[in-house]
Design a protein around this motif. Structure first.
Motif, PDB file in Angstrom:
ATOM      1  N   ASP A 233      -6.847 -50.980 -29.563  1.00  0.00           N
ATOM      2  CA  ASP A 233      -7.461 -50.410 -28.373  1.00  0.00           C
ATOM      3  C   ASP A 233      -6.953 -49.014 -28.037  1.00  0.00           C
ATOM      4  N   TRP A 234      -5.948 -48.511 -28.771  1.00  0.00           N
ATOM      5  CA  TRP A 234      -5.424 -47.175 -28.474  1.00  0.00           C
ATOM      6  C   TRP A 234      -6.489 -46.108 -28.634  1.00  0.00           C
ATOM      7  N   VAL A 235      -7.411 -46.289 -29.560  1.00  0.00           N
ATOM      8  CA  VAL A 235      -8.475 -45.308 -29.742  1.00  0.00           C
ATOM      9  C   VAL A 235      -9.282 -45.191 -28.454  1.00  0.00           C
ATOM     10  N   GLY A 236      -9.696 -46.306 -27.904  1.00  0.00           N
ATOM     11  CA  GLY A 236     -10.452 -46.304 -26.652  1.00  0.00           C
ATOM     12  C   GLY A 236      -9.651 -45.751 -25.486  1.00  0.00           C
ATOM     13  N   TRP A 237      -8.380 -46.161 -25.398  1.00  0.00           N
ATOM     14  CA  TRP A 237      -7.531 -45.667 -24.298  1.00  0.00           C
ATOM     15  C   TRP A 237      -7.322 -44.164 -24.394  1.00  0.00           C
ATOM     16  N   LEU A 238      -7.112 -43.662 -25.603  1.00  0.00           N
ATOM     17  CA  LEU A 238      -6.948 -42.217 -25.767  1.00  0.00           C
ATOM     18  C   LEU A 238      -8.222 -41.465 -25.374  1.00  0.00           C
ATOM     19  N   CYS A 239      -9.364 -42.014 -25.733  1.00  0.00           N
ATOM     20  CA  CYS A 239     -10.638 -41.390 -25.331  1.00  0.00           C
ATOM     21  C   CYS A 239     -10.780 -41.390 -23.819  1.00  0.00           C
TER      22      CYS A 239
ATOM     23  N   ILE B 209      -8.331 -41.481 -21.533  1.00  0.00           N
ATOM     24  CA  ILE B 209      -7.367 -40.526 -20.983  1.00  0.00           C
ATOM     25  C   ILE B 209      -7.871 -39.092 -21.191  1.00  0.00           C
ATOM     26  N   GLY B 210      -8.391 -38.800 -22.367  1.00  0.00           N
ATOM     27  CA  GLY B 210      -8.945 -37.476 -22.636  1.00  0.00           C
ATOM     28  C   GLY B 210     -10.082 -37.135 -21.705  1.00  0.00           C
ATOM     29  N   MET B 211     -10.962 -38.104 -21.444  1.00  0.00           N
ATOM     30  CA  MET B 211     -12.087 -37.871 -20.544  1.00  0.00           C
ATOM     31  C   MET B 211     -11.592 -37.604 -19.124  1.00  0.00           C
ATOM     32  N   ILE B 212     -10.619 -38.366 -18.677  1.00  0.00           N
ATOM     33  CA  ILE B 212     -10.062 -38.174 -17.329  1.00  0.00           C
ATOM     34  C   ILE B 212      -9.426 -36.790 -17.218  1.00  0.00           C
ATOM     35  N   LEU B 213      -8.660 -36.397 -18.232  1.00  0.00           N
ATOM     36  CA  LEU B 213      -8.043 -35.068 -18.212  1.00  0.00           C
ATOM     37  C   LEU B 213      -9.100 -33.967 -18.217  1.00  0.00           C
ATOM     38  N   PHE B 214     -10.146 -34.160 -18.972  1.00  0.00           N
ATOM     39  CA  PHE B 214     -11.237 -33.188 -19.016  1.00  0.00           C
ATOM     40  C   PHE B 214     -11.903 -33.060 -17.647  1.00  0.00           C
TER      41      PHE B 214
END
Length: 167
Positions: free
Chosen positions: A139-145, A147-152
């Protein structure tokens, strides 16, 4: 011949199912390759197919007992699980939707009916490699996506606040 047991990981609790026997994701060596199993609602949850793939499964057999309302929806989940984990998947339903999917999510054979009927699905199935990022990283792939979206999304508002503070 009895080769092993698989306890359902995700029982459908709102219809009264329970499963006290969940025992991980066993994989059985067969002449056709390494076989993992999922049961019915387990296919909706990505962790079950991923667990079997991580344990070496090259194809997954998934018996199910779906409802008639799901006849044109539930055969789609095996496509997702096959693509995510690069494994072949065989879903055998008691009457509404059975499907054979290759490791790239392509339907090789499908029987789907709102009335329910006996059907036989057959296909020559290439076995999978279980070598996707989903299998390796989970699930790290989804979590990283996420987190990236939130930061964006927050980049601009935080930038404005930071510029005000510095000014």
């Amino acid at each position: 011949e009895f080769l092993g047991a698989y306890g359902k990981a995700h029982p459908v609790s709102y219809v009264g199912e329970t499963s006290l026997a969940h025992n991980g994701y066993p994989v059985i060596d067969t002449p056709a390759g390494k076989l993992g199993t999922n049961i019915c609602y387990d296919l909706v949850n990505p962790d079950t197919a991923r667990g079997a793939a991580r344990n070496g499964a090259q194809f997954i057999a998934a018996p199910s007992n779906d409802w008639p309302e799901l006849y044109n929806k539930e055969y789609i989940m095996p496509m997702y699980r096959a693509i995510e984990n690069r494994v072949a998947l065989i879903k055998a339903d008691t009457q509404y939707d059975s499907v054979i999917v290759d490791p790239f999510g392509r339907i090789l054979s499908l029987a789907s009916s709102p009335q329910g009927k006996e059907a036989l699905v057959m296909a020559e199935v290439p076995i999978g490699t279980a070598n996707t990022p989903q299998v390796m990283l989970g699930d790290w792939v989804g979590w990283l996506c996420l987190i990236g979206m939130i930061l964006f999304i927050l980049h601009e508002p935080i930038g404005k606040i930071w510029r005000r503070i510095r000014a």
